[in-house]
Structures are given as structure tokens and as C-alpha cells.
Scaffold this motif. Structure first.
Motif, PDB file in Angstrom:
ATOM      1  N   LYS A 122       0.840  -1.213   0.000  1.00  0.00           N
ATOM      2  CA  LYS A 122       0.000   0.000   0.000  1.00  0.00           C
ATOM      3  C   LYS A 122       0.873   1.261   0.000  1.00  0.00           C
ATOM      4  CE  LYS A 122      -3.912   2.385   2.064  1.00  0.00           C
ATOM      5  NZ  LYS A 122      -3.338   3.713   1.878  1.00  0.00           N
ATOM      6  N   SER A 123       1.958   1.242   0.786  1.00  0.00           N
ATOM      7  CA  SER A 123       2.821   2.440   0.847  1.00  0.00           C
ATOM      8  C   SER A 123       3.494   2.699  -0.509  1.00  0.00           C
ATOM      9  CB  SER A 123       3.868   2.296   1.955  1.00  0.00           C
ATOM     10  OG  SER A 123       4.853   1.346   1.579  1.00  0.00           O
ATOM     11  N   ASP A 125       0.973   4.317  -2.655  1.00  0.00           N
ATOM     12  CA  ASP A 125       0.817   5.722  -2.256  1.00  0.00           C
ATOM     13  C   ASP A 125       1.942   6.597  -2.814  1.00  0.00           C
ATOM     14  OD1 ASP A 125      -1.523   5.055  -1.022  1.00  0.00           O
ATOM     15  OD2 ASP A 125      -0.670   4.918   1.000  1.00  0.00           O
ATOM     16  N   LYS A 126       3.134   6.005  -3.001  1.00  0.00           N
ATOM     17  CA  LYS A 126       4.229   6.757  -3.645  1.00  0.00           C
ATOM     18  C   LYS A 126       3.872   7.046  -5.107  1.00  0.00           C
ATOM     19  CE  LYS A 126       8.093   4.787  -1.080  1.00  0.00           C
ATOM     20  NZ  LYS A 126       9.123   3.747  -1.228  1.00  0.00           N
ATOM     21  N   ALA A 128       0.982   7.275  -6.285  1.00  0.00           N
ATOM     22  CA  ALA A 128      -0.181   8.180  -6.294  1.00  0.00           C
ATOM     23  C   ALA A 128       0.240   9.644  -6.317  1.00  0.00           C
ATOM     24  CB  ALA A 128      -1.061   7.907  -5.078  1.00  0.00           C
ATOM     25  N   LEU A 129       1.383   9.937  -5.678  1.00  0.00           N
ATOM     26  CA  LEU A 129       1.859  11.316  -5.621  1.00  0.00           C
ATOM     27  C   LEU A 129       2.102  11.892  -7.014  1.00  0.00           C
ATOM     28  CD1 LEU A 129       4.450  11.085  -2.670  1.00  0.00           C
ATOM     29  CD2 LEU A 129       2.125  12.035  -2.605  1.00  0.00           C
ATOM     30  N   THR A 146      -5.694   5.980  -6.157  1.00  0.00           N
ATOM     31  CA  THR A 146      -5.978   5.875  -4.722  1.00  0.00           C
ATOM     32  C   THR A 146      -5.785   4.424  -4.315  1.00  0.00           C
ATOM     33  OG1 THR A 146      -8.302   5.552  -5.270  1.00  0.00           O
ATOM     34  CG2 THR A 146      -7.649   7.775  -4.601  1.00  0.00           C
ATOM     35  N   SER A 147      -5.418   4.218  -3.043  1.00  0.00           N
ATOM     36  CA  SER A 147      -5.171   2.838  -2.626  1.00  0.00           C
ATOM     37  C   SER A 147      -5.915   2.514  -1.340  1.00  0.00           C
ATOM     38  CB  SER A 147      -3.673   2.622  -2.421  1.00  0.00           C
ATOM     39  OG  SER A 147      -3.274   3.197  -1.208  1.00  0.00           O
ATOM     40  N   ALA A 159      -5.081  -0.722  -5.757  1.00  0.00           N
ATOM     41  CA  ALA A 159      -4.930   0.666  -6.208  1.00  0.00           C
ATOM     42  C   ALA A 159      -5.849   0.874  -7.398  1.00  0.00           C
ATOM     43  CB  ALA A 159      -3.482   0.944  -6.604  1.00  0.00           C
TER      44      ALA A 159
END
Ligand SMILES: [Zn+2]
Length: 450
Positions: free
Chosen positions: A76-77, A80-81, A83-84, A91-92, A117
Motif C-alpha cells: 500500500k505504501s 501511495d508513492k 499516487a503522488l 488511490t489505494s 490501487a
């Protein structure tokens, strides 16, 4: 520049234009994306996933360094990287759900979670969805052993790494409809994560046009027979759809459609696009849903009526699959990173990426695709309705002999009706829509029109 060179350039332009009309044009953006796939990234992902010791579905969820929970949070992290850099479109979530004890591979009621995601599409009127998966969970020799090391480098950190590489690259681009990248869990315990997502998709009536499962794509050496093959990958697709109404079954028999299920069309589509964009990799079409008497995460999707296939390496290595890490008679057992072929895995990922992008940018498939049967003739007349949404540049009519596994000829047309000099008695056809950059929809098999 010499005159001959200029002439050559002009010819090149002319011929590329001709090719363009015949739809074999390469999309430079897909070529660029394929070049962005890095075996180092995927090797790093596999090593990170292996570092969690075990990713058994029922392993520790609290520790930050060992077990399925730590692995889920790490995936997930990473999402999220990505996603930036996605302009807020990626989105996750860890989609938690409860599985009841099943008296088999789930000993007690357990909470499971798929790491997902979602890349939102840019066209709100396009309701299509595509899903790509790998399974996060791993196992040791005993499928109930949640404590021992189960590195799962190939099974299936390889599939998860491929899926994440696609999420990383694709989330920096815009696609009209929604793409879902998912690391499912519970595969080894009975395909539970995939079943959960397939049921969510069915209940919410998602328009899933393709589901692609990557499970074991990083080993190129067979155990026992010692075959080394890093130039082919298997794509499994069901012959007769799991879910078929009585009317559909009747139509299938009447039109000899036994080798043209939507999943088989997707498999052939992958073969065509891979030939176009990936060097030194051939798609081996296997005419079954999965390996003999076995299943995978695409199976619950097929069972819910979706178009779904599985990528799997050409040869499996049973010394390194579902084995405790150990040495016996000087043989190293276990699904360890040292046995991975990351260059092979990269090519399979490129095949996924080219296919997924080509389809994600394609117009919708033509509808009401039919073949006229009122007159006896050696020509075949195909008619269809233009799809709604994104504009269509034209259509490919795909043609093959009844005994051929893959399309042999493509005729490009601009109209929504075509008479072609190929008898429907001797050939099989399908029609796909295509845009100006060569992105093609999934082919549609015609039904008779009287
Ligand atoms: Zn697996």
C-alpha cells in the motif's frame, strides 16, 4: 542529405501511412512505457516481499517486519508513492473482509485484505473497468503452516511485482476508464481474495472488460526435465465459458464457437499485441482455464461471467514451488530469489503493459456484430454497429481458418459493413474497433443475421 535518402524517407512516410491504414502502427507512447519497465525495480520488489519471511494468509498481521500484515502495508505504501505523481487519480486501500472457517484451509474465522490501487478514468461516461492481479500470499510445504519461512519469490511475488510495475508506469498517464491493480490474498487457501473481488464486481455490476492474473512469471527452468525457456509464456483461457445461458450455449454450438470464448479472444489479443511490442517473447495459448485440474485467481472472475485469463511461465519448477526452504541430497528446495530469471519476468511484464495500455486506450468494442446468412454465397458479409464513446478510426476484420489457433489475416475497413471474399464455411471471423493510433478493442465474434 542525398536525394536517395530523401526519396527513402518519403517512401517510408508513404509506407507507414499505408501501414497506418492497415492498423499495424506502433503507438510511440506504448513503446515508451514498455521501455520504462525495469527488471531492477521488479527484483527489488521481489526481494522486499521475500524479506517478510512468510506472507502466509494466516500469518502475523501485527509485526512490521514479518508476515502478511507487514507485506500488505508495504505494498500500500508503494501504491501511495505512485499516487503522488498521478495528479490525485490513483488511490489505494486495503480492502478487508472476513472469511468463515471452512474446515479445510481456513482453520478459524479470519480477516483477510486485498491491497488495491484504483486509477480513475478521465471519461466519466466510460464505465469500463480492467483488473490486473498477482497474489500476495505465499506458502510452505504444509499449506496450513503460517509460521515457517515461505519466501514465495516466484509464487507469487513475481506477479505482484509485475502488477506494481504496471501501476507505477500507468498511473503517470491518463486512461479513459478505470484500471484496478490488486495484490490479492488467500490464493493458496482457496482463491479467497480473488473470489471476494469477483463478487464485489458482480454485485456492483462493474463492466469488467478484462481481468488479467499473473501467477508465477519469473522462473524459466523446469524441474526434472530441465527445460530452459525464456522466450515463451503461457496464457490460459477458458474454452467454453463457465457462465453460459441456454441460449448462448445453443448459439455456440450452432456457430462452432468452441474456440472463440471472450477469454480466448483476450488471449489472442495478448498474442497480437505482444508480437507487436515485445521482442523475444511468444505467447503460448493454452486451451484451458488453468493447468490440469488446477485453478488461479482469474477463475472466480470467469465463474462470475467476466473475461479473464492467466499468465504463467512456460515451465514450472516443483523444487521451488510450495516447498519448505531446505537442503536435501544437495538439492536446494524453496521458492528463493536466487532461482528467479528477472529478464524473463521483465518481458512478461512488458507483454502485460503493452496489452493493458492498448486495451485501456481503445475505443469500445463494436456492438450487434453479425454475419449475413440469407443467401448462399462464397463471400461473407459482416455488419455491426459503431460503439458509443471515443471516436473510431475504423475496424479490423480478423480472419483465420477453423483449424488455426491464431488470426491469420486482417482486413481494415472504415464502414460498419463489409463483404469479404472468404467463405464463412471455411473461416472464422471477428471484428474489433480501432482508433487513429492503432489501439484496438477486444474482437467480437459475429452471430448469424437472417
Ligand atoms: Zn500462485
Amino acid at each position: 542529405m542525398k536525394t536517395t535518402s530523401i526519396l527513402y524517407l518519403l517512401l517510408l512516410v508513404f509506407f507507414s501511412h499505408t501501414n497506418y491504414a492497415q492498423s499495424t502502427v506502433d503507438d510511440p507512447e506504448i513503446k515508451k512505457m514498455v521501455a520504462e519497465v525495469k527488471s531492477e525495480n521488479m527484483e527489488a520488489t521481489v526481494r522486499k516481499l521475500v524479506s517478510f519471511g512468510t506472507r502466509h494468509t494466516l500469518s502475523d498481521t501485527k509485526s512490521n517486519t514479518r508476515g502478511i500484515g507487514a507485506a500488505q502495508r508495504w505494498v500500500k505504501s508503494e501504491f501511495d508513492k505512485y499516487a503522488l505523481k498521478s495528479g490525485g487519480r490513483l488511490t489505494s486501500v486495503i480492502d478487508f473482509f472476513t472469511i468463515k472457517a471452512d474446515g479445510k484451509r481456513i482453520a478459524m474465522d479470519s480477516q483477510l485484505g486485498n491491497v488495491m490501487a484504483t486509477l480513475k478514468g478521465t471519461d466519466p461516461t466510460d464505465d469500463r473497468v480492467m483488473i490486473i492481479s498477482g497474489h500476495l500470499d505465499s506458502r510452505a510445504s504444509d499449506v496450513m503452516d503460517a509460521k515457517s519461512d515461505a519466501p514465495g519469490a516466484n509464487d507469487d511475488a513475481s506477479g505482484v511485482a509485475a502488477m506494481m510495475e504496471l501501476a507505477r508506469i500507468m498511473s503517470q498517464r491518463e486512461f479513459p476508464f478505470t484500471l484496478i491493480f490488486v495484490a490479492v490474498v488467500g490464493e493458496e487457501q482457496g482463491l479467497y481474495g480473488a473470489k471476494h473481488l469477483a463478487d464485489v464486481a458482480k454485485d456492483a455490476k462493474w463492466n469488467v472488460v478484462a481481468m488479467i492474473n499473473n501467477d508465477m512469471i519469473g522462473n524459466s527452468l523446469s524441474s526434472g526435465t530441465l527445460l530452459r525457456d525464456n522466450t515463451r509464456v503461457r496464457v490460459f483461457s477458458e474454452a467454453i465459458p463457465y457462465l453460459e445461458t441456454e441460449a448462448e450455449s445453443k448459439m455456440r454450438k450452432a456457430t462452432n464457437r468452441d474456440n472463440d470464448s471472450p477469454s480466448r479472444q483476450l488471449a489472442r489479443y495478448i498474442k497480437t499485441v505482444t508480437n507487436q511490442y515485445v521482442e523475444q517473447l511468444d505467447i503460448n495459448l493454452v486451451y484451458r482455464n488453468d493447468r490440469f485440474l488446477r485453478g488461479g485467481d482469474h477463475t472466480p472472475f470467469s465463474q462470475n461471467g467476466f473475461t479473464a485469463i492467466r499468465f504463467c511461465e512456460m515451465n514450472e519448477n516443483y523444487d521451488h514451488q510450495h516447498q519448505d526452504v531446505r537442503k536435501e541430497n544437495n538439492i536446494q528446495y524453496g521458492d528463493l530469489t536466487e532461482f528467479m530469471d528477472f529478464e524473463y519476468m521483465k518481458k512478461v511484464t512488458c507483454s502485460n503493459l503493452a496489452t493493458f495500455s492498448n486495451l485501456a486506450w481503445s475505443p469500445k468494442a463494436p456492438t450487434n456484430v453479425g454475419i449475413e446468412v440469407k443467401d448462399l454465397t462464397n463471400f461473407s458479409t459482416l455488419v455491426w454497429t459503431a460503439p458509443e464513446g471515443k471516436s473510431v478510426y475504423g475496424y479490423n476484420i480478423l480472419i483465420r481458418e477453423t483449424s488455426s489457433q491464431h488470426w491469420e489475416k486482417t482486413i481494415f475497413v472504415k464502414d460498419t459493413k463489409a463483404e469479404i471474399p472468404y467463405s464463412k464455411d471455411n473461416f472464422l471471423f471477428a471484428v474489433q474497433a480501432i482508433d487513429a493510433l492503432g489501439h484496438s478493442s477486444l474482437p467480437v465474434f459475429p452471430i448469424p443475421i437472417r
